[in-house]
Design a protein around this motif. Structure first.
Motif, PDB file in Angstrom:
ATOM      1  N   UNK A 126      19.946   8.562  -2.218  1.00 31.65           N
ATOM      2  CA  UNK A 126      19.602   8.566  -2.770  1.00 31.65           C
ATOM      3  C   UNK A 126      19.825   7.980  -4.854  1.00 31.65           C
ATOM      4  N   UNK A 127      19.546   7.753  -5.443  1.00 38.47           N
ATOM      5  CA  UNK A 127      19.706   7.547  -6.983  1.00 38.47           C
ATOM      6  C   UNK A 127      20.223   8.680  -7.262  1.00 38.47           C
ATOM      7  N   UNK A 128      20.227   9.595  -7.399  1.00 36.73           N
ATOM      8  CA  UNK A 128      20.021  10.983  -8.208  1.00 36.73           C
ATOM      9  C   UNK A 128      20.839  11.021  -9.542  1.00 36.73           C
ATOM     10  N   UNK A 129      20.600  11.566 -10.232  1.00 43.22           N
ATOM     11  CA  UNK A 129      20.924  12.609 -11.436  1.00 43.22           C
ATOM     12  C   UNK A 129      22.308  12.244 -12.037  1.00 43.22           C
TER      13      UNK A 129
ATOM     14  N   UNK B 177      15.924   4.241  -8.454  1.00 45.37           N
ATOM     15  CA  UNK B 177      14.770   5.342  -6.859  1.00 45.37           C
ATOM     16  C   UNK B 177      14.228   4.575  -6.383  1.00 45.37           C
ATOM     17  N   UNK B 178      13.138   4.292  -6.960  1.00 42.50           N
ATOM     18  CA  UNK B 178      11.642   4.052  -6.657  1.00 42.50           C
ATOM     19  C   UNK B 178      11.953   2.214  -6.329  1.00 42.50           C
TER      20      UNK B 178
ATOM     21  N   UNK C 111       1.002  -1.029   0.390  1.00 43.27           N
ATOM     22  CA  UNK C 111       0.049   0.182  -0.010  1.00 43.27           C
ATOM     23  C   UNK C 111       0.427   0.922  -0.030  1.00 43.27           C
ATOM     24  N   UNK C 112       1.857   1.161   0.806  1.00 47.46           N
ATOM     25  CA  UNK C 112       2.879   2.479   0.515  1.00 47.46           C
ATOM     26  C   UNK C 112       3.888   2.252  -0.113  1.00 47.46           C
ATOM     27  N   UNK C 113       4.458   1.816  -0.943  1.00 45.71           N
ATOM     28  CA  UNK C 113       5.495   1.085  -1.569  1.00 45.71           C
ATOM     29  C   UNK C 113       5.549   2.136  -2.852  1.00 45.71           C
ATOM     30  N   UNK C 114       6.473   2.718  -2.672  1.00 45.73           N
ATOM     31  CA  UNK C 114       6.543   3.617  -4.099  1.00 45.73           C
ATOM     32  C   UNK C 114       6.672   2.645  -5.435  1.00 45.73           C
ATOM     33  N   UNK C 115       6.700   1.643  -5.933  1.00 43.52           N
ATOM     34  CA  UNK C 115       6.348   0.609  -6.870  1.00 43.52           C
ATOM     35  C   UNK C 115       4.653   0.272  -6.160  1.00 43.52           C
TER      36      UNK C 115
ATOM     37  N   UNK D 229      21.860  -3.035  -9.746  1.00 46.68           N
ATOM     38  CA  UNK D 229      21.121  -2.408 -10.917  1.00 46.68           C
ATOM     39  C   UNK D 229      19.796  -3.205 -11.231  1.00 46.68           C
ATOM     40  N   UNK D 230      18.860  -2.265 -11.213  1.00 42.64           N
ATOM     41  CA  UNK D 230      17.418  -3.389 -11.742  1.00 42.64           C
ATOM     42  C   UNK D 230      17.313  -3.564 -12.984  1.00 42.64           C
ATOM     43  N   UNK D 231      16.625  -3.846 -13.744  1.00 43.65           N
ATOM     44  CA  UNK D 231      17.138  -4.255 -15.154  1.00 43.65           C
ATOM     45  C   UNK D 231      15.088  -3.344 -15.284  1.00 43.65           C
ATOM     46  N   UNK D 232      15.325  -2.468 -16.812  1.00 40.58           N
ATOM     47  CA  UNK D 232      14.580  -2.039 -16.868  1.00 40.58           C
ATOM     48  C   UNK D 232      13.765  -1.938 -18.793  1.00 40.58           C
ATOM     49  N   UNK D 233      12.604  -2.157 -18.702  1.00 39.53           N
ATOM     50  CA  UNK D 233      12.029  -2.179 -19.918  1.00 39.53           C
ATOM     51  C   UNK D 233      10.762  -2.109 -19.857  1.00 39.53           C
ATOM     52  N   UNK D 234      10.026  -1.878 -21.477  1.00 39.21           N
ATOM     53  CA  UNK D 234       8.351  -1.089 -21.116  1.00 39.21           C
ATOM     54  C   UNK D 234       8.309  -2.312 -20.150  1.00 39.21           C
ATOM     55  N   UNK D 235       8.236  -3.624 -20.665  1.00 35.32           N
ATOM     56  CA  UNK D 235       6.855  -4.511 -19.350  1.00 35.32           C
ATOM     57  C   UNK D 235       7.361  -4.277 -17.778  1.00 35.32           C
TER      58      UNK D 235
END
Length: 214
Positions: A111-114, A167-168, A3-7, A148-154
């Motif tokens: 935090x993982x900022x730019x 960061x989330x 409920x209170x997670x950023x993802x 480092x987590x993998x990202x894709x559109x799915x």
């Protein structure tokens, strides 16, 4: 937990059905695909080391890394490969060294900022011809798989992280003294996966498989 997670957690984790989550992991990593009779190429990603130099080459991008990402269904185009391993090789390796050694994302207090080293490396990779957000994340995950987590559109669609991902995910893993991280590690153990499959990868696979309808 969710409920209170950023993802937004994958459905099997939201429902608290860890038996179902274990089955999804076994489907991905251990069961042959019916159409081919072979394991998914992604199931080989985490331990793939054909040259035996993955550990020795942890701080430099190599041709092995360009082949490795093809196991996750992406490809650095020829011009991009030429730039990565040629003109920008020294710069990218310097940024990779600045990221530091591989370690668990849950243990990162800042935090993982730019401006953080990992994000600056992603930015530099995305400036290379043909390398976008997805390929950049997979290249960094190849070198720093626990960090480092993998990202894709799915995955982004399932986790609600299409705007921001790194960061989330970090915040979610650290939430409630690492509750989600510990749960992902427990799922890995219950699915009989090796430690080469990090917690962030377990989350990635559960989200991706849900997005693909499993």
């Amino acid at each position: 937990m969710s409920d209170d997670l950023p993802i937004r957690l994958p459905r099997v984790l939201r429902d608290g059905d860890d038996d179902a989550a274990v089955d999804v992991l076994r489907e991905y990593f251990a069961r042959p695909v019916i159409k081919t009779g072979h394991l998914r190429t992604g199931a080989r990603w985490d331990s793939w080391d054909p040259s035996g130099r993955r550990e020795a080459d942890a701080d430099t991008f190599t041709a092995d890394d360009l082949v490795a990402v093809t196991l996750l269904s992406v490809q650095v185009p020829a011009q991009g490969a030429w730039i990565m391993l040629g003109d920008k090789h020294a710069e990218l390796d310097r940024l990779l060294v600045e990221v530091g050694p591989d370690r668990e994302l849950v243990d990162e207090p800042e935090p993982m900022t730019p401006e953080s080293p990992a994000r600056r490396l992603e930015t530099a990779l995305r400036e290379v011809h043909g390398i976008g957000r997805t390929i950049a994340s997979k290249l960094i995950a190849r070198k720093r798989p626990r960090l480092y987590p993998i990202y894709d559109d799915v995955v982004g669609r399932q986790l609600g992280t299409k705007v921001a991902h790194l960061e989330p995910v970090r915040l979610s893993l650290r939430h409630r003294d690492g509750e989600l991280h510990r749960r992902l590690v427990d799922l890995r153990q219950r699915a009989d996966l090796p430690e080469s499959v990090p917690a962030v990868r377990v989350l990635d696979v559960l989200a991706w498989m849900q997005g693909k309808g499993y």
